[in-house]
Scaffold this active site. Structure first.
Site, PDB file in Angstrom:
ATOM      1  N   ARG A  36       1.241  -1.279   0.500  1.00  0.00           N
ATOM      2  CA  ARG A  36      -0.314  -0.258   0.428  1.00  0.00           C
ATOM      3  C   ARG A  36       0.906   1.281  -0.175  1.00  0.00           C
ATOM      4  O   ARG A  36       0.190   2.168  -0.417  1.00  0.00           O
ATOM      5  CB  ARG A  36      -0.605  -0.071   0.964  1.00  0.00           C
ATOM      6  CG  ARG A  36      -1.693  -0.844   0.801  1.00  0.00           C
ATOM      7  CD  ARG A  36      -3.262  -0.766   2.320  1.00  0.00           C
ATOM      8  NE  ARG A  36      -4.852  -1.791   1.378  1.00  0.00           N
ATOM      9  CZ  ARG A  36      -4.849  -2.124   2.295  1.00  0.00           C
ATOM     10  NH1 ARG A  36      -5.212  -2.240   3.703  1.00  0.00           N
ATOM     11  NH2 ARG A  36      -6.244  -2.585   1.289  1.00  0.00           N
ATOM     12  N   LYS A 203     -17.240 -15.287   2.000  1.00  0.00           N
ATOM     13  CA  LYS A 203     -17.817 -13.981   2.781  1.00  0.00           C
ATOM     14  C   LYS A 203     -19.310 -13.899   1.901  1.00  0.00           C
ATOM     15  O   LYS A 203     -19.134 -13.330   0.931  1.00  0.00           O
ATOM     16  CB  LYS A 203     -16.989 -12.671   2.608  1.00  0.00           C
ATOM     17  CG  LYS A 203     -15.964 -12.434   3.799  1.00  0.00           C
ATOM     18  CD  LYS A 203     -15.813 -11.519   3.880  1.00  0.00           C
ATOM     19  CE  LYS A 203     -15.022 -11.126   4.744  1.00  0.00           C
ATOM     20  NZ  LYS A 203     -13.685  -9.849   4.291  1.00  0.00           N
ATOM     21  N   GLY A 353      -9.336  -9.187  -1.576  1.00  0.00           N
ATOM     22  CA  GLY A 353      -8.187  -9.320  -0.494  1.00  0.00           C
ATOM     23  C   GLY A 353      -7.444 -11.001  -0.623  1.00  0.00           C
ATOM     24  O   GLY A 353      -6.245 -10.553  -0.891  1.00  0.00           O
ATOM     25  N   GLY A 376     -13.679  -4.292   0.056  1.00  0.00           N
ATOM     26  CA  GLY A 376     -15.183  -3.614   0.554  1.00  0.00           C
ATOM     27  C   GLY A 376     -15.313  -2.847  -0.550  1.00  0.00           C
ATOM     28  O   GLY A 376     -16.827  -2.872  -0.932  1.00  0.00           O
TER      29      GLY A 376
HETATM   30  P1  ADP Z   1     -11.916 -12.535  -0.545  1.00  0.00           P
HETATM   31  O1  ADP Z   1     -11.132 -11.732   0.616  1.00  0.00           O
HETATM   32  O2  ADP Z   1     -11.488 -12.202  -2.377  1.00  0.00           O
HETATM   33  O3  ADP Z   1     -13.016 -11.250  -1.250  1.00  0.00           O
HETATM   34  P2  ADP Z   1     -13.564 -13.884   1.373  1.00  0.00           P
HETATM   35  O4  ADP Z   1     -12.618 -13.267   1.898  1.00  0.00           O
HETATM   36  O5  ADP Z   1     -14.720 -14.037   0.586  1.00  0.00           O
HETATM   37  O6  ADP Z   1     -12.640 -13.598  -0.466  1.00  0.00           O
HETATM   38  O7  ADP Z   1     -12.780 -15.483   0.911  1.00  0.00           O
HETATM   39  C1  ADP Z   1     -11.145 -15.991   1.020  1.00  0.00           C
HETATM   40  C2  ADP Z   1     -11.517 -17.354   2.279  1.00  0.00           C
HETATM   41  O8  ADP Z   1     -12.296 -18.111   1.132  1.00  0.00           O
HETATM   42  C3  ADP Z   1     -10.094 -17.656   1.584  1.00  0.00           C
HETATM   43  O9  ADP Z   1      -9.180 -17.822   3.293  1.00  0.00           O
HETATM   44  C4  ADP Z   1     -10.560 -18.956   1.545  1.00  0.00           C
HETATM   45  O10 ADP Z   1      -9.420 -20.240   2.395  1.00  0.00           O
HETATM   46  C5  ADP Z   1     -12.050 -19.378   1.507  1.00  0.00           C
HETATM   47  N1  ADP Z   1     -12.667 -20.416   1.289  1.00  0.00           N
HETATM   48  C6  ADP Z   1     -12.488 -20.927  -0.561  1.00  0.00           C
HETATM   49  N2  ADP Z   1     -13.193 -21.274  -1.009  1.00  0.00           N
HETATM   50  C7  ADP Z   1     -14.413 -21.989   0.710  1.00  0.00           C
HETATM   51  C8  ADP Z   1     -15.076 -23.297   0.584  1.00  0.00           C
HETATM   52  N3  ADP Z   1     -14.966 -24.533  -0.218  1.00  0.00           N
HETATM   53  N4  ADP Z   1     -15.403 -23.988   1.933  1.00  0.00           N
HETATM   54  C9  ADP Z   1     -14.628 -22.588   3.151  1.00  0.00           C
HETATM   55  N5  ADP Z   1     -14.064 -21.777   2.948  1.00  0.00           N
HETATM   56  C10 ADP Z   1     -13.550 -21.510   1.562  1.00  0.00           C
HETATM   57 MG    MG Z   2     -11.362 -11.701   2.511  1.00  0.00          MG
END
Ligand code: ADP
Ligand code: MG
Length: 396
Positions: A36, A203, A353, A376
């Site tokens: 960053r 999420k 992220g 976000g």
């Molecule tokens: P981002 O930060 O890219 O928006 P999220 O925070 O929504 O993504 O999710 C990231 C997390 O999702 C990772 O730590 C990963 O381990 C988890 N994840 C991905 N697929 C699954 C799954 N099938 N079951 C549980 N956790 C998962």
């Molecule tokens: Mg995340």
């Protein structure tokens, strides 16, 4: 609508307030990832070179009590920044007051000052995070021009972005904010088609709403990761102990009904009985998950289907890993997506992220057109919401 960018502003001799996103991860007072800081350099260097008196500020973490302040000072960031700039950065350990005002007045052209974590103001009634009118006005009084370059907080109305902007004569976007608007805003508003979105991660509740907007904008939405199981369950399939947000089952059903063939779900999943890298695992068809199994990755048939769709894409936005990529045995789906996107002749954007962390740790970061600095904020942008931190920038 074109926004005013810092290059459009005559900054020479002016005191320029720059809201950056220096919310870097720290461990024991040491910065563990300075991306960053690096991303903020183009704007800072530009105003320094054009002889502005530069005042930088940022939040760092969440601060609710006096105790929370420990380890949240921006001083280490100011030291790191000084190394990158090759010049002194005066650090003022306050967010207001005589000492800060005197130090700002003493700045010469081309000099840089940074003041303390804006969220230290949250200890006293969340003044920063609730955009206290006095605080925004006070900070605005410290300079002539405001440059917002913090995309990570652009989806929030805080004193350090919207508050200042509404109390100062001239407001421009920095180069990082410009880049985010160009890529994420561009993908949503005028994508080169086919435009394919990949949605996954954990999420689910936060993200499922994005699909409503993307159904209008995208040509295809590929569901991966933890997002899959809400859609499978709402159709009556067994999902075992897979991640699922039960209060979002109706929404998942509605989205499937509205989808008009745009929403693609996994054909197969890698399932296991324990949340562990080393537990026995197997590939299961989407309709063959057992009650004691959980899906932690997408399978090869799904990857093949998604690759065929992605092959012709001209714009791809990816938010959310395809599986628990932190476990090497469940990283194949995420690696597969990275590989496919790396080879495309398309604009490829990562907007989450953990997805960004996955692409970086798997060695694919340089293959993407743009990796967003705001999870976000990029999500809300994809949802079609107006970001206050972008809206507060002057129109050209
Ligand atoms: P981002 O930060 O890219 O928006 P999220 O925070 O929504 O993504 O999710 C990231 C997390 O999702 C990772 O730590 C990963 O381990 C988890 N994840 C991905 N697929 C699954 C799954 N099938 N079951 C549980 N956790 C998962
Ligand atoms: Mg995340």
């Amino acid at each position: 609508m074109a926004k005013k960018i810092v290059r459009d502003v005559n900054v020479e001799g002016k005191t320029v307030l720059v809201r950056v996103d220096f919310n870097v991860p720290m461990k024991d007072g040491v910065i563990t990832d300075d991306n960053r800081i690096v991303q903020a350099l183009p704007t800072i260097k530009d105003v320094v070179e054009r002889k502005a008196k530069v005042v930088l500020f940022s939040h760092l973490g969440r601060v609710k009590t006096e105790e929370d302040k420990a380890g949240k000072s921006l001083r280490p960031v100011s030291e790191k920044l000084a190394e990158y700039l090759g010049q002194e950065v005066t650090f003022v350990p306050f967010t207001r007051g005589q000492e800060l005002e005197t130090a700002i007045k003493a700045l010469n052209e081309g000099e840089v000052l940074m003041f303390e974590n804006t969220r230290f103001e949250d200890v006293d009634g969340k003044k920063e995070s609730k955009n206290d009118p006095e605080l925004g006005k006070y900070w605005a009084s410290l300079g002539d021009v405001f440059v917002n370059d913090a995309f990570g907080t652009a989806h929030r109305s805080h004193a350090s972005n919207v508050g200042i902007a509404s109390n100062i004569g001239e407001v421009a976007a920095g180069y990082l904010l410009e880049k985010e608007i160009k890529f994420i805003g561009g993908a949503v508003d005028e994508p080169e088609r086919p435009f394919v979105a990949i949605l996954g991660g954990a999420k689910v509740g936060d993200k499922i709403g994005v699909i409503t907007n993307l159904l209008e904008k995208a040509d295809k939405i590929l569901i991966v990761g933890g997002m899959s199981y809400n859609f499978l369950k709402t159709q009556g399939y067994e999902i075992g102990t897979s991640i699922c947000e039960n209060d979002k089952l109706d929404l998942a059903k509605e989205l499937l009904q509205q989808a008009d063939g745009k929403l693609e779900l996994p054909l197969d999943l890698k399932v296991t009985k324990e949340f562990s890298n080393d537990a026995d695992a197997r590939y299961a068809s989407f309709d063959d998950i057992k009650a004691d199994e959980m899906g932690l990755d997408i399978g090869p048939k799904t990857l093949e289907k998604y690759e065929a769709i992605l092959k012709d894409a001209k714009t791809v936005v990816w938010n959310g890993p395809a599986g628990v990529f932190e476990f090497p045995n469940f990283a194949h789906g995420t690696i597969g997506i990275c590989k496919t996107l790396a080879d495309l002749d398309a604009t490829t954007i990562i907007g989450g992220g953990d997805s960004a962390a996955a692409a970086i740790s798997l060695g694919y970061a340089s293959k993407f057109t743009h990796i967003s600095t705001g999870g976000g904020a990029s999500l809300e942008y994809l949802e079609g919401k107006t970001l206050p931190g972008v809206a507060c920038v002057d129109e050209l």
